[in-house]
Design a protein around this motif. Structure first.
Motif, short mmCIF file in Angstrom:
data_model
loop_
_atom_site.label_atom_id
_atom_site.label_comp_id
_atom_site.label_asym_id
_atom_site.label_seq_id
_atom_site.Cartn_x
_atom_site.Cartn_y
_atom_site.Cartn_z
N SER A 121 27.55 36.52 32.42
CA SER A 121 28.75 37.23 31.97
C SER A 121 29.15 38.30 32.98
CB SER A 121 28.55 37.84 30.59
OG SER A 121 27.54 38.81 30.62
N LYS A 122 28.19 38.95 33.60
CA LYS A 122 28.48 39.94 34.62
C LYS A 122 29.19 39.28 35.81
CE LYS A 122 26.21 43.91 36.66
NZ LYS A 122 24.96 44.59 36.90
N TYR A 123 28.69 38.12 36.22
CA TYR A 123 29.30 37.37 37.32
C TYR A 123 30.71 36.91 36.95
CZ TYR A 123 30.28 33.34 40.29
OH TYR A 123 30.89 32.44 41.11
N GLU A 124 30.87 36.36 35.75
CA GLU A 124 32.19 35.90 35.31
C GLU A 124 33.19 37.05 35.23
OE1 GLU A 124 33.63 32.80 34.40
OE2 GLU A 124 31.91 32.10 35.57
N ASN A 125 32.77 38.19 34.71
CA ASN A 125 33.65 39.35 34.61
C ASN A 125 34.08 39.83 35.98
OD1 ASN A 125 33.59 39.32 31.83
ND2 ASN A 125 31.95 40.85 31.70
N LYS A 126 33.16 39.83 36.94
CA LYS A 126 33.50 40.25 38.30
C LYS A 126 34.49 39.27 38.93
CE LYS A 126 31.29 41.49 42.69
NZ LYS A 126 32.50 42.00 43.22
N LYS A 127 34.27 37.98 38.68
CA LYS A 127 35.17 36.95 39.21
C LYS A 127 36.58 37.11 38.62
CE LYS A 127 34.63 32.49 38.29
NZ LYS A 127 34.05 31.14 38.22
N ILE A 128 36.67 37.36 37.33
CA ILE A 128 37.97 37.54 36.68
C ILE A 128 38.65 38.80 37.18
CG2 ILE A 128 39.09 38.04 34.45
CD1 ILE A 128 36.99 36.14 33.18
N ALA A 129 37.88 39.89 37.33
CA ALA A 129 38.44 41.15 37.82
C ALA A 129 38.96 40.98 39.25
CB ALA A 129 37.40 42.26 37.76
N ASP A 130 38.22 40.29 40.10
CA ASP A 130 38.68 40.04 41.47
C ASP A 130 39.94 39.21 41.48
OD1 ASP A 130 36.55 41.49 42.45
OD2 ASP A 130 35.34 39.72 42.97
N SER A 131 40.01 38.21 40.61
CA SER A 131 41.20 37.37 40.52
C SER A 131 42.42 38.18 40.08
CB SER A 131 40.94 36.22 39.57
OG SER A 131 42.10 35.49 39.32
N LEU A 132 42.22 39.03 39.09
CA LEU A 132 43.32 39.87 38.62
C LEU A 132 43.77 40.86 39.68
CD1 LEU A 132 42.22 40.63 34.95
CD2 LEU A 132 44.14 39.22 35.69
N ASN A 133 42.81 41.43 40.40
CA ASN A 133 43.16 42.37 41.47
C ASN A 133 43.94 41.67 42.58
OD1 ASN A 133 42.06 44.64 40.29
ND2 ASN A 133 40.03 44.30 41.19
N ARG A 134 43.55 40.44 42.92
CA ARG A 134 44.27 39.69 43.95
C ARG A 134 45.69 39.37 43.49
NH1 ARG A 134 41.02 35.34 44.11
NH2 ARG A 134 39.02 36.36 43.96
N SER A 135 45.85 39.02 42.22
CA SER A 135 47.17 38.68 41.72
C SER A 135 48.07 39.92 41.64
CB SER A 135 47.09 38.00 40.35
OG SER A 135 46.62 38.90 39.38
N LEU A 136 47.49 41.10 41.44
CA LEU A 136 48.28 42.33 41.41
C LEU A 136 48.71 42.76 42.81
CD1 LEU A 136 46.35 44.46 38.78
CD2 LEU A 136 48.60 43.42 38.52
N GLU A 137 47.91 42.40 43.81
CA GLU A 137 48.25 42.75 45.19
C GLU A 137 49.44 41.96 45.70
OE1 GLU A 137 44.70 42.13 47.39
OE2 GLU A 137 43.71 43.92 46.59
N ASN A 138 49.65 40.79 45.19
CA ASN A 138 50.74 39.92 45.67
C ASN A 138 52.04 40.28 45.10
OD1 ASN A 138 48.99 38.50 47.23
ND2 ASN A 138 48.56 37.01 45.63
#
Length: 138
Positions: A121-138
């Motif tokens: 769950s820690k890994y999945e949460n980090k992956k989702i957070a990174d994905s969201l951060n990347r989508s906000l940067e664009n």
């Protein structure tokens, strides 16, 4: 989803069969041949492992919407039953040797699944957070 689970089942089953034959080759050097009917036991172990690790686990953790405690309970019981069934198919003598420790093995399996879920769950949460951060940067 069906194709993913089918491919996962076949991959796990085949790899487990190769792994078991490899172990038998290493540890049974004194015997000339393994009984032909014993090969069906090895195929049974491969099918058990394929069902649990190729179908049940991916479905539970990737597609299922069950509660976390239910997922952990189901995966623990599946893992325990598959493991004990595999040990019995591999060698009834070994199964008799570990029979007094079945409850301990079940508890250790449960603890392992709880710890594994924590890291998953820690890994999945980090992956989702990174994905969201990347989508906000664009």
């Amino acid at each position: 989803m069906i194709n993913d689970l089918k491919n996962s089942f076949l991959n796990v089953s085949f790899m487990v069969l190769i792994w078991i034959v490899f172990l038998i080759t290493i540890f049974n050097l004194h015997e000339e041949m393994v009984n032909f009917l014993y090969m069906w036991n090895l195929i049974g172990i491969s099918v058990l492992m394929g069902i649990v690790f190729g179908i049940a686990y991916p479905y539970l953790w990737n597609y299922s919407t069950l509660k976390v405690t239910t997922k952990i309970t189901i995966s623990t019981l599946l893992n325990f039953c598959c493991g004990m069934g595999s040990v019995y198919l591999f060698s009834p003598k070994v199964f008799e040797f570990i029979k007094p420790y079945l409850l301990l093995i079940l508890v250790l399996t449960l603890i392992g699944h709880i710890i594994g879920f924590y890291f998953f769950s820690k890994y999945e949460n980090k992956k989702i957070a990174d994905s969201l951060n990347r989508s906000l940067e664009n």
